[in-house]
Design a protein around this motif. Sequence first.
Motif, PDB file in Angstrom:
ATOM      1  N   ASN A 134       0.756  -1.021  -0.090  1.00 37.65           N
ATOM      2  CA  ASN A 134       0.062   0.064   0.188  1.00 37.65           C
ATOM      3  C   ASN A 134       0.905   1.138   0.010  1.00 37.65           C
ATOM      4  OD1 ASN A 134      -1.951   1.887   0.211  1.00 37.65           O
ATOM      5  ND2 ASN A 134      -2.762   1.108   2.169  1.00 37.65           N
ATOM      6  N   LEU A 135       0.962   2.118  -1.114  1.00 45.44           N
ATOM      7  CA  LEU A 135       1.666   3.135  -1.113  1.00 45.44           C
ATOM      8  C   LEU A 135       1.337   4.289  -0.302  1.00 45.44           C
ATOM      9  CD1 LEU A 135       2.520   3.332  -5.023  1.00 45.44           C
ATOM     10  CD2 LEU A 135       3.676   1.953  -3.389  1.00 45.44           C
ATOM     11  N   LEU A 136       0.090   4.368   0.163  1.00 45.03           N
ATOM     12  CA  LEU A 136      -0.156   5.185   1.190  1.00 45.03           C
ATOM     13  C   LEU A 136       0.538   4.884   2.304  1.00 45.03           C
ATOM     14  CD1 LEU A 136      -4.070   5.252   0.402  1.00 45.03           C
ATOM     15  CD2 LEU A 136      -2.363   7.081  -0.395  1.00 45.03           C
ATOM     16  N   ASP A 137       0.530   3.846   2.918  1.00 42.67           N
ATOM     17  CA  ASP A 137       1.318   3.350   4.346  1.00 42.67           C
ATOM     18  C   ASP A 137       2.751   3.923   3.891  1.00 42.67           C
ATOM     19  OD1 ASP A 137      -0.894   2.601   5.017  1.00 42.67           O
ATOM     20  OD2 ASP A 137      -0.447   0.242   4.787  1.00 42.67           O
ATOM     21  N   LEU A 138       3.292   3.982   2.819  1.00 43.35           N
ATOM     22  CA  LEU A 138       4.841   4.193   2.638  1.00 43.35           C
ATOM     23  C   LEU A 138       4.993   5.807   2.256  1.00 43.35           C
ATOM     24  CD1 LEU A 138       5.835   1.321   0.284  1.00 43.35           C
ATOM     25  CD2 LEU A 138       6.522   1.761   2.718  1.00 43.35           C
ATOM     26  N   GLY A 139       3.845   6.578   2.431  1.00 40.02           N
ATOM     27  CA  GLY A 139       3.960   8.250   2.438  1.00 40.02           C
ATOM     28  C   GLY A 139       3.398   8.685   1.021  1.00 40.02           C
ATOM     29  N   ALA A 140       2.683   7.914   0.358  1.00 38.11           N
ATOM     30  CA  ALA A 140       2.451   8.232  -1.010  1.00 38.11           C
ATOM     31  C   ALA A 140       1.582   9.387  -1.081  1.00 38.11           C
ATOM     32  CB  ALA A 140       1.884   7.297  -2.100  1.00 38.11           C
ATOM     33  N   GLY A 141       0.699   9.666  -0.224  1.00 39.45           N
ATOM     34  CA  GLY A 141      -0.135  10.780   0.152  1.00 39.45           C
ATOM     35  C   GLY A 141       0.545  12.019  -0.101  1.00 39.45           C
ATOM     36  N   GLU A 142       1.865  12.294  -0.011  1.00 43.15           N
ATOM     37  CA  GLU A 142       2.637  13.525  -0.172  1.00 43.15           C
ATOM     38  C   GLU A 142       2.558  13.610  -1.423  1.00 43.15           C
ATOM     39  OE1 GLU A 142       6.859  12.872   0.949  1.00 43.15           O
ATOM     40  OE2 GLU A 142       6.473  11.140   0.315  1.00 43.15           O
ATOM     41  N   VAL A 143       2.459  13.093  -2.485  1.00 47.38           N
ATOM     42  CA  VAL A 143       2.591  13.192  -3.933  1.00 47.38           C
ATOM     43  C   VAL A 143       1.173  13.277  -4.745  1.00 47.38           C
ATOM     44  CG1 VAL A 143       4.952  12.437  -4.031  1.00 47.38           C
ATOM     45  CG2 VAL A 143       3.096  10.932  -4.651  1.00 47.38           C
ATOM     46  N   LYS A 144       0.226  12.965  -3.901  1.00 41.73           N
ATOM     47  CA  LYS A 144      -1.200  12.665  -4.625  1.00 41.73           C
ATOM     48  C   LYS A 144      -1.483  14.307  -5.553  1.00 41.73           C
ATOM     49  CE  LYS A 144      -6.147  12.645  -3.774  1.00 41.73           C
ATOM     50  NZ  LYS A 144      -7.223  12.633  -2.693  1.00 41.73           N
ATOM     51  N   SER A 145      -1.148  15.437  -5.080  1.00 37.78           N
ATOM     52  CA  SER A 145      -1.310  16.623  -5.769  1.00 37.78           C
ATOM     53  C   SER A 145      -0.578  16.593  -6.882  1.00 37.78           C
ATOM     54  CB  SER A 145      -1.133  17.894  -4.901  1.00 37.78           C
ATOM     55  OG  SER A 145       0.067  18.070  -4.398  1.00 37.78           O
TER      56      SER A 145
ATOM     57  N   TRP B 155      -7.962  11.523 -12.194  1.00 39.40           N
ATOM     58  CA  TRP B 155      -8.186  10.389 -12.686  1.00 39.40           C
ATOM     59  C   TRP B 155      -7.086   9.502 -12.727  1.00 39.40           C
ATOM     60  CZ3 TRP B 155      -5.539   8.620 -16.954  1.00 39.40           C
ATOM     61  CH2 TRP B 155      -4.965   9.545 -17.644  1.00 39.40           C
ATOM     62  N   LYS B 156      -5.740   9.865 -12.961  1.00 39.79           N
ATOM     63  CA  LYS B 156      -4.671   9.033 -13.064  1.00 39.79           C
ATOM     64  C   LYS B 156      -4.362   8.359 -11.696  1.00 39.79           C
ATOM     65  CE  LYS B 156      -0.998   7.617 -15.278  1.00 39.79           C
ATOM     66  NZ  LYS B 156      -0.920   6.815 -16.345  1.00 39.79           N
TER      67      LYS B 156
ATOM     68  N   GLY C 113       1.490   6.841 -11.120  1.00 41.93           N
ATOM     69  CA  GLY C 113       1.439   7.190 -12.516  1.00 41.93           C
ATOM     70  C   GLY C 113       2.826   7.444 -13.247  1.00 41.93           C
ATOM     71  N   THR C 114       2.957   6.723 -14.354  1.00 39.37           N
ATOM     72  CA  THR C 114       4.081   7.145 -15.103  1.00 39.37           C
ATOM     73  C   THR C 114       3.798   8.236 -16.181  1.00 39.37           C
ATOM     74  OG1 THR C 114       3.917   5.250 -16.590  1.00 39.37           O
ATOM     75  CG2 THR C 114       5.262   4.971 -14.568  1.00 39.37           C
ATOM     76  N   ASP C 115       3.606   7.688 -17.353  1.00 40.67           N
ATOM     77  CA  ASP C 115       3.130   8.211 -18.694  1.00 40.67           C
ATOM     78  C   ASP C 115       1.618   8.549 -18.845  1.00 40.67           C
ATOM     79  OD1 ASP C 115       3.242   5.580 -19.363  1.00 40.67           O
ATOM     80  OD2 ASP C 115       3.380   6.294 -21.404  1.00 40.67           O
ATOM     81  N   VAL C 116       1.209   9.182 -19.632  1.00 39.91           N
ATOM     82  CA  VAL C 116      -0.007   9.207 -20.101  1.00 39.91           C
ATOM     83  C   VAL C 116       0.093   9.259 -21.653  1.00 39.91           C
ATOM     84  CG1 VAL C 116      -0.151  11.847 -20.037  1.00 39.91           C
ATOM     85  CG2 VAL C 116      -2.306  10.687 -20.275  1.00 39.91           C
ATOM     86  N   GLY C 117      -0.792   8.905 -22.427  1.00 45.02           N
ATOM     87  CA  GLY C 117      -0.681   8.701 -23.863  1.00 45.02           C
ATOM     88  C   GLY C 117      -1.503   9.843 -24.654  1.00 45.02           C
TER      89      GLY C 117
ATOM     90  N   LYS D  87     -11.369  13.240 -20.880  1.00 46.17           N
ATOM     91  CA  LYS D  87     -12.105  12.371 -19.875  1.00 46.17           C
ATOM     92  C   LYS D  87     -11.790  10.985 -19.924  1.00 46.17           C
ATOM     93  CE  LYS D  87     -16.222  15.230 -20.208  1.00 46.17           C
ATOM     94  NZ  LYS D  87     -17.780  15.546 -20.350  1.00 46.17           N
ATOM     95  N   PRO D  88     -11.517  10.574 -18.398  1.00 42.96           N
ATOM     96  CA  PRO D  88     -11.200   9.025 -18.476  1.00 42.96           C
ATOM     97  C   PRO D  88     -11.996   8.017 -18.960  1.00 42.96           C
ATOM     98  CG  PRO D  88     -11.690  10.007 -16.225  1.00 42.96           C
ATOM     99  CD  PRO D  88     -11.792  11.133 -17.180  1.00 42.96           C
TER     100      PRO D  88
END
Length: 436
Positions: free
Chosen positions: A118-129, A134-135, A151-155, A390-391
């Motif tokens: 769970n990336l949230l447990d590892l601190g990922a909430g810090e990069v949500k913005s 949608w990504k 997320g890496t790339d978008v097409g 739109k996703p």
Amino acid sequence: MSVTRRRLRTAAVAAIAVGVALGSTACSKKNDDEAGGENGQVKLVLQTFSNFGYDKAIQDFEAANPNIKVEHQKMGELRDFQPKLVQWLAAGSGAGDVVGLEEGVLLQYVQNHDKFANLLDLGAGEVKSNFPEWKWNNAMTPDGKKLIGLGTDVGGLAMCYRKDLFQQAGLPTERDAVSQKISTWDDYIALGRQFKNSGKVKAAWLDSATSLMQPYVMQNSETFFFDKENKFIGDTNPVVRKAWDMGLQMAADGLTAKAQRWSADWDAAFKNNAFATIPCPAWMTEGIIAQRSGPTNAGKWDIAKIPGGGGNWGGSYLAIPAQTKHPKEAYLLAKYLTSKEGHLAAFNEAGAMPSSIPGIEDPAFKDKTSEYFSGAPIGQIFGDSVKNMKPVFLGAKHQQVWETIVEPQMQAAERGQTSSDAAWTKAMNEAKKAVA
């Protein structure tokens, strides 16, 4: 490869589901140094498919984190990597510390999220913005409690075209003029007929009828083969059928090269100048078209706006398998590779368009041009294409349905091996059985 990337056909995908428990760890690529790397370093294994463009980014990460050594295992195309990853996850060993997940198979991993940290447990909430909503949400479990990927790339979508072949056929060659000429898909097909009727060029207008399916549906529907409850609707989604009919009518009219995408036949079509246009997501430009078409065609390609004005095709994520021995260090790596700096490095190296908002807004992306594509302002073109997108909901078995069932049947019809209606019926019946 979505890097859709993210995007290659394989029967193996159809045969293996994430939830299947497999007892073998054959062909495992996992590092076996549980204590870490040399000189007390922690050794991380990064596994990706296709070309994520991470060579420079990894060097920069290692320079900033001298206690971590990254072994980047490039696992071939998605068709090569996906079945192995499924097996390693089920077996509990063999997967890298950080792995690439393509958007077309992402939902099945979200549904089987116990295989991932769970990336949230590892601190990922810090990069949500840093990411479009949608990504971010695509990699989140429905209850909002677990995030399995960043997320890496978008097409972002555009239309790549051979301006030398346009010139031979007496068509406009400047990208703004071409964009105006193909502002709608009807306009695009009409210009294709004009190209063919000129009688001056041996090349076809489009590489394959199947190339229209993804961009057209992604522009015109909120769903594809599955509704938002993950129920198969491919046979009743009118947008899917319209894209099918449109592509195969172009083939019947002699406007397609009938090349089988992602095959040696497709590679040869690029090298032999067999077609003049191809809908191209950002990841397809430098990473695929330039490589397959080769250096002799540099400057002969250009990029115009996609008919319909925009949209997305593909994109990937980085996830951390639960079996990793180094979750904190793995998160640092995934966090860096999906940061603005990581995104821009991947864009420069492989044409992977950032999904990071800071990356998209940075002049290094916005002002980027491509020498291979005649100086086209690729940052501007691809950036504009996703501004109002739109996703589109992709079901857990989207990739399986498209790459192993629908696309092969559409290609068979394109090559005259069966009728369009017969191929459609067979594809839809096989898809229903596969997802039952």
